[in-house]
Motif scaffolding. Structure first.
Motif, PDB file in Angstrom:
ATOM      1  N   THR A  16       5.780 113.266 -14.069  1.00 34.56           N
ATOM      2  CA  THR A  16       7.065 113.335 -14.169  1.00 34.56           C
ATOM      3  C   THR A  16       7.636 112.146 -14.040  1.00 34.56           C
ATOM      4  OG1 THR A  16       9.335 114.572 -13.420  1.00 34.56           O
ATOM      5  CG2 THR A  16       7.331 114.106 -11.935  1.00 34.56           C
ATOM      6  N   LEU A  17       8.899 111.679 -14.514  1.00 33.72           N
ATOM      7  CA  LEU A  17       9.696 110.530 -14.221  1.00 33.72           C
ATOM      8  C   LEU A  17      10.616 110.726 -13.398  1.00 33.72           C
ATOM      9  CD1 LEU A  17       9.764 108.806 -17.680  1.00 33.72           C
ATOM     10  CD2 LEU A  17       8.262 108.215 -15.990  1.00 33.72           C
ATOM     11  N   VAL A  18      11.175 112.235 -12.933  1.00 34.41           N
ATOM     12  CA  VAL A  18      12.182 112.549 -12.048  1.00 34.41           C
ATOM     13  C   VAL A  18      11.704 113.419 -11.165  1.00 34.41           C
ATOM     14  CG1 VAL A  18      13.896 111.978 -13.640  1.00 34.41           C
ATOM     15  CG2 VAL A  18      12.983 113.993 -13.636  1.00 34.41           C
ATOM     16  N   HIS A  19      12.136 113.581  -9.960  1.00 34.85           N
ATOM     17  CA  HIS A  19      11.892 114.490  -8.963  1.00 34.85           C
ATOM     18  C   HIS A  19      12.974 115.250  -8.349  1.00 34.85           C
ATOM     19  CE1 HIS A  19       7.532 113.875  -8.428  1.00 34.85           C
ATOM     20  NE2 HIS A  19       7.879 112.329  -8.886  1.00 34.85           N
ATOM     21  N   PRO A  20      13.474 116.206  -9.210  1.00 37.69           N
ATOM     22  CA  PRO A  20      14.600 117.369  -8.849  1.00 37.69           C
ATOM     23  C   PRO A  20      14.277 117.810  -7.509  1.00 37.69           C
ATOM     24  CG  PRO A  20      13.538 118.254 -10.891  1.00 37.69           C
ATOM     25  CD  PRO A  20      12.894 116.766 -10.493  1.00 37.69           C
TER      26      PRO A  20
ATOM     27  N   PHE B  34      20.867 115.904  -7.530  1.00 40.00           N
ATOM     28  CA  PHE B  34      20.191 116.663  -8.548  1.00 40.00           C
ATOM     29  C   PHE B  34      20.800 116.333  -9.990  1.00 40.00           C
ATOM     30  CE2 PHE B  34      19.797 120.642 -11.314  1.00 40.00           C
ATOM     31  CZ  PHE B  34      18.595 120.793 -11.261  1.00 40.00           C
ATOM     32  N   LYS B  35      22.069 115.896 -10.105  1.00 40.48           N
ATOM     33  CA  LYS B  35      22.817 115.810 -11.448  1.00 40.48           C
ATOM     34  C   LYS B  35      22.264 114.610 -11.829  1.00 40.48           C
ATOM     35  CE  LYS B  35      27.274 116.772 -11.817  1.00 40.48           C
ATOM     36  NZ  LYS B  35      28.732 116.820 -11.401  1.00 40.48           N
ATOM     37  N   ARG B  36      22.134 113.551 -10.898  1.00 40.83           N
ATOM     38  CA  ARG B  36      21.650 112.247 -11.454  1.00 40.83           C
ATOM     39  C   ARG B  36      20.123 112.168 -11.833  1.00 40.83           C
ATOM     40  NH1 ARG B  36      24.422 110.425  -6.554  1.00 40.83           N
ATOM     41  NH2 ARG B  36      22.331 110.121  -5.396  1.00 40.83           N
ATOM     42  N   GLU B  37      19.303 113.217 -11.255  1.00 38.92           N
ATOM     43  CA  GLU B  37      18.082 113.347 -11.612  1.00 38.92           C
ATOM     44  C   GLU B  37      18.047 114.064 -12.909  1.00 38.92           C
ATOM     45  OE1 GLU B  37      14.638 112.482 -10.087  1.00 38.92           O
ATOM     46  OE2 GLU B  37      16.377 111.315  -9.148  1.00 38.92           O
ATOM     47  N   MET B  38      18.700 114.867 -13.232  1.00 40.53           N
ATOM     48  CA  MET B  38      18.955 115.630 -14.662  1.00 40.53           C
ATOM     49  C   MET B  38      19.366 114.745 -15.597  1.00 40.53           C
ATOM     50  SD  MET B  38      17.579 118.639 -14.225  1.00 40.53           S
ATOM     51  CE  MET B  38      16.238 117.510 -13.309  1.00 40.53           C
ATOM     52  N   ASN B  39      20.293 113.968 -15.144  1.00 39.23           N
ATOM     53  CA  ASN B  39      20.893 112.947 -16.363  1.00 39.23           C
ATOM     54  C   ASN B  39      19.844 112.029 -16.785  1.00 39.23           C
ATOM     55  OD1 ASN B  39      23.218 111.587 -17.638  1.00 39.23           O
ATOM     56  ND2 ASN B  39      22.609 109.846 -16.211  1.00 39.23           N
ATOM     57  N   MET B  40      18.866 111.702 -15.811  1.00 43.31           N
ATOM     58  CA  MET B  40      17.988 110.909 -16.401  1.00 43.31           C
ATOM     59  C   MET B  40      16.895 111.251 -17.069  1.00 43.31           C
ATOM     60  SD  MET B  40      16.371 107.906 -15.895  1.00 43.31           S
ATOM     61  CE  MET B  40      17.161 107.007 -14.332  1.00 43.31           C
TER      62      MET B  40
ATOM     63  N   LEU C 135       0.366 130.981 -24.021  1.00 40.55           N
ATOM     64  CA  LEU C 135       0.208 130.455 -22.674  1.00 40.55           C
ATOM     65  C   LEU C 135       0.993 130.467 -21.740  1.00 40.55           C
ATOM     66  CD1 LEU C 135      -1.069 126.807 -24.010  1.00 40.55           C
ATOM     67  CD2 LEU C 135      -2.459 128.917 -23.677  1.00 40.55           C
ATOM     68  N   PHE C 136       0.519 131.129 -20.452  1.00 45.54           N
ATOM     69  CA  PHE C 136       1.433 131.342 -19.478  1.00 45.54           C
ATOM     70  C   PHE C 136       1.703 130.265 -18.742  1.00 45.54           C
ATOM     71  CE2 PHE C 136       0.640 131.704 -14.764  1.00 45.54           C
ATOM     72  CZ  PHE C 136       1.826 131.916 -14.512  1.00 45.54           C
ATOM     73  N   SER C 137       2.956 129.742 -18.379  1.00 52.61           N
ATOM     74  CA  SER C 137       3.350 128.613 -17.565  1.00 52.61           C
ATOM     75  C   SER C 137       4.693 128.719 -16.776  1.00 52.61           C
ATOM     76  CB  SER C 137       3.146 127.303 -18.533  1.00 52.61           C
ATOM     77  OG  SER C 137       4.295 127.466 -19.380  1.00 52.61           O
ATOM     78  N   SER C 138       4.879 127.950 -15.927  1.00 57.19           N
ATOM     79  CA  SER C 138       6.238 128.117 -15.008  1.00 57.19           C
ATOM     80  C   SER C 138       7.131 127.020 -15.199  1.00 57.19           C
ATOM     81  CB  SER C 138       5.986 128.146 -13.460  1.00 57.19           C
ATOM     82  OG  SER C 138       5.336 126.943 -13.102  1.00 57.19           O
ATOM     83  N   ASP C 139       6.613 125.665 -15.558  1.00 55.70           N
ATOM     84  CA  ASP C 139       7.247 124.265 -15.747  1.00 55.70           C
ATOM     85  C   ASP C 139       7.906 124.216 -14.418  1.00 55.70           C
ATOM     86  OD1 ASP C 139       8.360 122.051 -16.935  1.00 55.70           O
ATOM     87  OD2 ASP C 139      10.070 123.221 -17.713  1.00 55.70           O
ATOM     88  N   MET C 140       7.168 124.359 -13.268  1.00 61.15           N
ATOM     89  CA  MET C 140       7.428 123.933 -12.063  1.00 61.15           C
ATOM     90  C   MET C 140       7.808 122.581 -11.852  1.00 61.15           C
ATOM     91  SD  MET C 140       5.607 125.390  -8.579  1.00 61.15           S
ATOM     92  CE  MET C 140       3.959 124.782  -8.915  1.00 61.15           C
ATOM     93  N   PRO C 141       8.757 121.896 -11.436  1.00 63.63           N
ATOM     94  CA  PRO C 141       9.761 122.828 -10.293  1.00 63.63           C
ATOM     95  C   PRO C 141      10.745 123.525 -10.885  1.00 63.63           C
ATOM     96  CG  PRO C 141      10.193 120.364 -10.413  1.00 63.63           C
ATOM     97  CD  PRO C 141       8.967 120.457 -11.137  1.00 63.63           C
ATOM     98  N   TYR C 142      10.926 123.064 -12.303  1.00 64.86           N
ATOM     99  CA  TYR C 142      12.059 123.758 -13.044  1.00 64.86           C
ATOM    100  C   TYR C 142      11.952 125.368 -13.002  1.00 64.86           C
ATOM    101  CZ  TYR C 142      12.287 119.085 -13.969  1.00 64.86           C
ATOM    102  OH  TYR C 142      12.434 117.565 -14.162  1.00 64.86           O
TER     103      TYR C 142
END
Length: 264
Positions: A36-40, A49-55, A224-231
């Protein structure tokens, strides 16, 4: 003895110990880890959090493609896997829009030499699916060893998804995972791939139970089961599968059997 439960799509999350604990709470034995390039998850308030999501949105749209940051994120990924090899296996990112030779060199250096199991998450802007072709072409050189995981939610269009499916067919033998199951275009995506055995349907980030409900009817062996953690949260994602998929054999396929077969 029940089948192994594997979360097939999670991102590097810090602290890693917390991520491992969340997987344990969900009854997930292993996970496929993506860089990942961001760590929300580190955000202490909404503005951060908004800055991370914007990135993240700028990256997904193809507005920025920082190679140095991508290499750094790959270093994070490999380090976490080396320290937690009993819990994680990894997929590594590859920049889009690069020449075939450069793409091949990147895959050899950052995927093969790091002993990763696949390529992804591949992301690009709306109307720019063509930038992924050399990734498929390069992956085809490895006789299907490295599946390609493509982000198919916003900002992609249904035409982008069709282009990606076209590459999956053109470069036969490359196993392709449509991440997030086509997003808003999940219904069209199910129709497009129902007779294409090398294309898999990832259910993370679903905004409805319907993609899983109807996907399982068409191709249960490719869900395929997945969560997309941390999202997303692996426990909630698992509960959704267990609620929708009543047949025990099909449920075991979705929760782990399919990705085990995909990754040999």
């Amino acid at each position: 003895m029940s089948a192994q439960i594997i979360d097939s799509h999670v991102h590097v999350m810090f602290p890693v110990e917390e991520q491992v604990e969340l997987l344990k709470e969900a009854g997930v034995e292993r996970a496929v880890l993506f860089p990942t390039l961001v760590h929300p998850e580190k955000a202490g308030n909404k503005e951060v959090f908004k800055r991370e999501m914007n990135m993240l949105n700028r990256i997904l749209s193809g507005e920025i493609n920082p190679l140095d940051a991508r290499i750094s994120s790959m270093g994070e990924l490999v380090s976490v896997i080396e320290k937690n090899s009993d819990k994680f296996i990894g997929f590594g990112s590859v920049p889009t829009g690069k020449a075939y030779d450069l793409t091949s060199d990147w895959i050899e250096t950052h995927i093969v030499k790091n002993k990763l199991s696949g390529i992804g998450e591949i992301a690009f802007g709306a109307g720019e699916a063509y930038k992924a072709e050399n990734i498929f072409k390069s992956a085809s050189d490895y006789d299907g060893k490295y599946p390609v995981w493509v982000h198919t939610f916003n900002p992609l269009t249904v035409d982008d998804i069709r282009v990606i499916i076209g590459y999956a067919e053109k470069y036969s033998g490359v196993k392709t995972i449509l991440g997030h199951g086509g997003g808003s275009y999940w219904l069209e995506t199910i129709d497009y791939i129902k007779n294409k055995p090398d294309i898999y349907f990832d259910i993370s980030a679903s905004f409805s139970v319907m993609p899983l409900k109807y996907g399982i009817k068409e191709f249960p062996e490719r869900i395929l089961f997945s969560s997309d953690m941390p999202y997303g949260n692996p426990r909630l994602a698992r509960e959704a599968v267990e609620y929708i998929v009543k047949d025990k054999l099909l449920r075991e396929m979705v929760l782990g059997g399919n990705v085990l077969r995909l990754l040999n």
